[in-house]
Design a protein around this motif. Structure first.
Motif, PDB file in Angstrom:
ATOM      1  N   ILE A  70       0.428  -2.392  -6.534  1.00  0.00           N
ATOM      2  CA  ILE A  70       0.278  -1.316  -5.555  1.00  0.00           C
ATOM      3  C   ILE A  70      -1.165  -0.836  -5.455  1.00  0.00           C
ATOM      4  O   ILE A  70      -1.830  -0.589  -6.464  1.00  0.00           O
ATOM      5  CB  ILE A  70       1.146  -0.103  -5.987  1.00  0.00           C
ATOM      6  CG1 ILE A  70       2.606  -0.503  -6.219  1.00  0.00           C
ATOM      7  CG2 ILE A  70       1.001   1.044  -4.999  1.00  0.00           C
ATOM      8  CD1 ILE A  70       3.367  -0.833  -4.984  1.00  0.00           C
ATOM      9  N   LEU A  71      -1.621  -0.685  -4.212  1.00  0.00           N
ATOM     10  CA  LEU A  71      -2.858   0.040  -3.943  1.00  0.00           C
ATOM     11  C   LEU A  71      -2.475   1.377  -3.317  1.00  0.00           C
ATOM     12  O   LEU A  71      -1.760   1.416  -2.315  1.00  0.00           O
ATOM     13  CB  LEU A  71      -3.752  -0.748  -2.980  1.00  0.00           C
ATOM     14  CG  LEU A  71      -5.031  -0.039  -2.528  1.00  0.00           C
ATOM     15  CD1 LEU A  71      -5.986   0.175  -3.695  1.00  0.00           C
ATOM     16  CD2 LEU A  71      -5.717  -0.835  -1.415  1.00  0.00           C
ATOM     17  N   ILE A  72      -2.953   2.471  -3.926  1.00  0.00           N
ATOM     18  CA  ILE A  72      -2.733   3.807  -3.359  1.00  0.00           C
ATOM     19  C   ILE A  72      -3.908   4.136  -2.441  1.00  0.00           C
ATOM     20  O   ILE A  72      -5.058   3.891  -2.809  1.00  0.00           O
ATOM     21  CB  ILE A  72      -2.641   4.864  -4.488  1.00  0.00           C
ATOM     22  CG1 ILE A  72      -1.357   4.663  -5.303  1.00  0.00           C
ATOM     23  CG2 ILE A  72      -2.722   6.276  -3.934  1.00  0.00           C
ATOM     24  CD1 ILE A  72      -1.270   5.538  -6.563  1.00  0.00           C
ATOM     25  N   VAL A  73      -3.637   4.664  -1.249  1.00  0.00           N
ATOM     26  CA  VAL A  73      -4.741   5.173  -0.431  1.00  0.00           C
ATOM     27  C   VAL A  73      -4.407   6.586   0.057  1.00  0.00           C
ATOM     28  O   VAL A  73      -3.235   6.940   0.208  1.00  0.00           O
ATOM     29  CB  VAL A  73      -5.079   4.275   0.795  1.00  0.00           C
ATOM     30  CG1 VAL A  73      -5.301   2.825   0.395  1.00  0.00           C
ATOM     31  CG2 VAL A  73      -4.051   4.378   1.879  1.00  0.00           C
ATOM     32  N   ASP A  74      -5.460   7.376   0.257  1.00  0.00           N
ATOM     33  CA  ASP A  74      -5.262   8.719   0.808  1.00  0.00           C
ATOM     34  C   ASP A  74      -6.551   9.167   1.494  1.00  0.00           C
ATOM     35  O   ASP A  74      -7.595   8.554   1.305  1.00  0.00           O
ATOM     36  CB  ASP A  74      -4.847   9.704  -0.289  1.00  0.00           C
ATOM     37  CG  ASP A  74      -4.055  10.894   0.271  1.00  0.00           C
ATOM     38  OD1 ASP A  74      -3.788  10.936   1.493  1.00  0.00           O
ATOM     39  OD2 ASP A  74      -3.707  11.784  -0.506  1.00  0.00           O
ATOM     40  N   ILE A 127      -4.347   5.935   7.626  1.00  0.00           N
ATOM     41  CA  ILE A 127      -5.303   5.133   6.852  1.00  0.00           C
ATOM     42  C   ILE A 127      -4.591   3.931   6.233  1.00  0.00           C
ATOM     43  O   ILE A 127      -5.083   2.804   6.275  1.00  0.00           O
ATOM     44  CB  ILE A 127      -5.945   6.026   5.769  1.00  0.00           C
ATOM     45  CG1 ILE A 127      -6.751   7.130   6.458  1.00  0.00           C
ATOM     46  CG2 ILE A 127      -6.805   5.211   4.809  1.00  0.00           C
ATOM     47  CD1 ILE A 127      -6.847   8.390   5.654  1.00  0.00           C
ATOM     48  N   ALA A 128      -3.421   4.183   5.670  1.00  0.00           N
ATOM     49  CA  ALA A 128      -2.671   3.110   5.010  1.00  0.00           C
ATOM     50  C   ALA A 128      -2.307   2.007   5.997  1.00  0.00           C
ATOM     51  O   ALA A 128      -2.440   0.823   5.696  1.00  0.00           O
ATOM     52  CB  ALA A 128      -1.414   3.684   4.358  1.00  0.00           C
ATOM     53  N   CYS A 129      -1.844   2.383   7.179  1.00  0.00           N
ATOM     54  CA  CYS A 129      -1.383   1.379   8.144  1.00  0.00           C
ATOM     55  C   CYS A 129      -2.540   0.532   8.653  1.00  0.00           C
ATOM     56  O   CYS A 129      -2.387  -0.685   8.827  1.00  0.00           O
ATOM     57  CB  CYS A 129      -0.653   2.034   9.316  1.00  0.00           C
ATOM     58  SG  CYS A 129       0.998   2.569   8.872  1.00  0.00           S
ATOM     59  N   THR A 135       2.833  -2.304 -10.942  1.00  0.00           N
ATOM     60  CA  THR A 135       1.443  -2.297 -11.405  1.00  0.00           C
ATOM     61  C   THR A 135       0.578  -1.547 -10.411  1.00  0.00           C
ATOM     62  O   THR A 135       0.631  -1.823  -9.212  1.00  0.00           O
ATOM     63  CB  THR A 135       0.930  -3.750 -11.523  1.00  0.00           C
ATOM     64  OG1 THR A 135       1.781  -4.448 -12.438  1.00  0.00           O
ATOM     65  CG2 THR A 135      -0.509  -3.794 -12.029  1.00  0.00           C
ATOM     66  N   LEU A 136      -0.222  -0.607 -10.897  1.00  0.00           N
ATOM     67  CA  LEU A 136      -1.147   0.106 -10.027  1.00  0.00           C
ATOM     68  C   LEU A 136      -2.490  -0.629 -10.056  1.00  0.00           C
ATOM     69  O   LEU A 136      -3.186  -0.637 -11.078  1.00  0.00           O
ATOM     70  CB  LEU A 136      -1.312   1.549 -10.507  1.00  0.00           C
ATOM     71  CG  LEU A 136      -2.249   2.414  -9.669  1.00  0.00           C
ATOM     72  CD1 LEU A 136      -1.821   2.456  -8.211  1.00  0.00           C
ATOM     73  CD2 LEU A 136      -2.312   3.829 -10.243  1.00  0.00           C
ATOM     74  N   VAL A 137      -2.839  -1.233  -8.943  1.00  0.00           N
ATOM     75  CA  VAL A 137      -4.092  -1.991  -8.861  1.00  0.00           C
ATOM     76  C   VAL A 137      -5.286  -1.044  -8.791  1.00  0.00           C
ATOM     77  O   VAL A 137      -6.331  -1.284  -9.403  1.00  0.00           O
ATOM     78  CB  VAL A 137      -4.074  -2.927  -7.631  1.00  0.00           C
ATOM     79  CG1 VAL A 137      -5.424  -3.581  -7.421  1.00  0.00           C
ATOM     80  CG2 VAL A 137      -2.973  -3.965  -7.787  1.00  0.00           C
ATOM     81  N   GLY A 138      -5.133   0.035  -8.043  1.00  0.00           N
ATOM     82  CA  GLY A 138      -6.221   0.993  -7.912  1.00  0.00           C
ATOM     83  C   GLY A 138      -5.913   1.995  -6.830  1.00  0.00           C
ATOM     84  O   GLY A 138      -4.794   2.014  -6.298  1.00  0.00           O
ATOM     85  N   ALA A 139      -6.909   2.839  -6.537  1.00  0.00           N
ATOM     86  CA  ALA A 139      -6.740   3.863  -5.510  1.00  0.00           C
ATOM     87  C   ALA A 139      -7.970   3.894  -4.634  1.00  0.00           C
ATOM     88  O   ALA A 139      -9.106   3.851  -5.126  1.00  0.00           O
ATOM     89  CB  ALA A 139      -6.500   5.229  -6.138  1.00  0.00           C
ATOM     90  N   GLY A 140      -7.756   3.962  -3.337  1.00  0.00           N
ATOM     91  CA  GLY A 140      -8.847   4.062  -2.369  1.00  0.00           C
ATOM     92  C   GLY A 140      -8.744   5.376  -1.630  1.00  0.00           C
ATOM     93  O   GLY A 140      -7.692   5.721  -1.099  1.00  0.00           O
ATOM     94  N   VAL A 141      -9.841   6.123  -1.641  1.00  0.00           N
ATOM     95  CA  VAL A 141      -9.850   7.453  -1.039  1.00  0.00           C
ATOM     96  C   VAL A 141     -10.963   7.494  -0.001  1.00  0.00           C
ATOM     97  O   VAL A 141     -12.027   6.924  -0.222  1.00  0.00           O
ATOM     98  CB  VAL A 141     -10.091   8.505  -2.151  1.00  0.00           C
ATOM     99  CG1 VAL A 141     -10.606   9.803  -1.591  1.00  0.00           C
ATOM    100  CG2 VAL A 141      -8.822   8.705  -2.954  1.00  0.00           C
ATOM    101  N   VAL A 142     -10.703   8.146   1.114  1.00  0.00           N
ATOM    102  CA  VAL A 142     -11.745   8.221   2.135  1.00  0.00           C
ATOM    103  C   VAL A 142     -12.822   9.227   1.719  1.00  0.00           C
ATOM    104  O   VAL A 142     -13.994   8.894   1.644  1.00  0.00           O
ATOM    105  CB  VAL A 142     -11.147   8.560   3.521  1.00  0.00           C
ATOM    106  CG1 VAL A 142     -12.247   8.630   4.580  1.00  0.00           C
ATOM    107  CG2 VAL A 142     -10.113   7.500   3.926  1.00  0.00           C
ATOM    108  N   ILE A 150       0.862  -1.185   0.000  1.00  0.00           N
ATOM    109  CA  ILE A 150       0.000   0.000   0.000  1.00  0.00           C
ATOM    110  C   ILE A 150       0.893   1.228   0.000  1.00  0.00           C
ATOM    111  O   ILE A 150       1.824   1.334   0.790  1.00  0.00           O
ATOM    112  CB  ILE A 150      -0.953  -0.006   1.217  1.00  0.00           C
ATOM    113  CG1 ILE A 150      -1.958  -1.162   1.053  1.00  0.00           C
ATOM    114  CG2 ILE A 150      -1.677   1.328   1.340  1.00  0.00           C
ATOM    115  CD1 ILE A 150      -2.981  -1.271   2.170  1.00  0.00           C
ATOM    116  N   LEU A 151       0.596   2.143  -0.919  1.00  0.00           N
ATOM    117  CA  LEU A 151       1.385   3.373  -1.060  1.00  0.00           C
ATOM    118  C   LEU A 151       0.518   4.554  -0.666  1.00  0.00           C
ATOM    119  O   LEU A 151      -0.636   4.664  -1.088  1.00  0.00           O
ATOM    120  CB  LEU A 151       1.839   3.508  -2.524  1.00  0.00           C
ATOM    121  CG  LEU A 151       2.639   4.769  -2.885  1.00  0.00           C
ATOM    122  CD1 LEU A 151       3.988   4.811  -2.173  1.00  0.00           C
ATOM    123  CD2 LEU A 151       2.835   4.858  -4.411  1.00  0.00           C
ATOM    124  N   THR A 152       1.077   5.451   0.125  1.00  0.00           N
ATOM    125  CA  THR A 152       0.358   6.669   0.502  1.00  0.00           C
ATOM    126  C   THR A 152       1.343   7.819   0.607  1.00  0.00           C
ATOM    127  O   THR A 152       2.505   7.677   0.219  1.00  0.00           O
ATOM    128  CB  THR A 152      -0.418   6.469   1.821  1.00  0.00           C
ATOM    129  OG1 THR A 152      -1.287   7.592   2.026  1.00  0.00           O
ATOM    130  CG2 THR A 152       0.528   6.336   3.025  1.00  0.00           C
TER     131      THR A 152
END
Lengths: 196, 196
Positions: free
Chosen positions: B122-126, B66-68, B148-155, B56-58
């Motif tokens: 990688i999943l990006i979250v922010d 959030i990432a942890c 590879t970027l799997v996707g992004a999750g945003v709150v 997970i990348l943030t």
């Protein structure tokens, strides 16, 4: 009391660099091994067992990871102090000055007054303890709020710098999970010996 | 898909301020409600179920929390990009420029090359998505690494700004747990309606 699992990980993956820098960026403060943080969080909870803590206070950025995982075991919220170099801080914050050992600069750290209150019983956590300025700065914020400082939990203390001594002399109940007594590239790392 | 529990919390504790600022500092990005983050982490895990994610990348600072917590459900490590205004960056990092909507400045964001590799998924979250610059910057780092970027999750996505549109048009699988379609101090917050 120190934590064997953590000491082993520091020896395995930590890198000693010029200027008394111990780099643990592969598991603690750039890439983060969350399963190790869970063990760290559990250990803080065990070491402060029997103490009432209703909030964990830390400082951005790498302290946040440790605080959030530890907070799961204490079942309390986290507040993180923000670093700022701007002087135009609004009046609704507690603030202290903190010199950074790593970055060789001084930041104001701030916490909104909304999030620290006289009734609070605060545990401070952080990743590193070197000169102690970050923790002493956080303790000042707790004092300004009239809250109670229960203690401070640190992942790695550099025992050859004076931060730990200062904090203990200030009467703060300090628990460091690994205390590096000496380190150099030739002989590696020696942890402080403890009498149990 | 949006998350009702989160929407309710935003309505209850979020504060709308001048300049299209939605303040959620009492539970998300200054004081942190870790039990809410656990629900958020679970929800990201559910929404990206079936996808292989190994990291997970943030971006510091509030993304780290959030990432942890999310990383616990994915059982993967976290890497956080650091913000820096210094131009003398060593050559062993991936880097991109990111304008901050909140702070009205531009930072270089960096990740050590050691922590992003071609094999990574990688999943990006922010925490927030406004103009999308942070997530697009993080996506650039993933691209530089050949990962590879799997996707992004945003709150929280501010649906009235164009970041979400940009990111979806860039082909990134974006999941926002709350999408604020409109907000003002008089009428409060309206979330985007979704057809399920």
């Amino acid at each position: 009391m120190q934590m064997k699992l953590l000491q082993k990980r520091i020896v395995k993956d930590g890198q000693i660099e010029a200027g008394n820098i111990l780099k643990v960026d592969s598991f603690l403060n750039h890439q983060i091994d969350v399963s190790l943080l869970e063990e760290i969080g559990k250990e803080f909870h065990r070491q402060f067992a029997g103490q009432t803590v209703n909030k964990i206070l830390t400082i951005e950025a790498s302290g946040i990871a440790i605080a959030c995982i530890a907070a799961r075991y204490f079942q309390v919220p986290v507040v993180f102090a923000k670093k700022t170099r701007s002087l135009n801080i609004a009046g609704d914050v507690y603030t202290a000055k903190v010199e950074s050992f790593t970055h060789k600069n001084t930041n104001d750290i701030i916490v909104s007054k909304k999030f620290l209150s006289p009734g609070d019983r605060i545990l401070i956590v952080d990743d590193f303890l070197a000169n102690g300025k970050a923790i002493l700065g956080l303790a000042k914020l707790v004092e300004q709020a009239g809250a109670t400082l229960v203690g401070a939990g640190v992942v790695i203390e550099k025992g050859f710098q004076d931060g730990g001594k200062r904090i203990r002399e200030a009467g703060i109940d300090l628990h460091s999970l690994a205390i590096v007594e000496e380190m150099d590239t030739e002989h590696g790392i020696r942890f402080r010996e403890e009498t149990l």
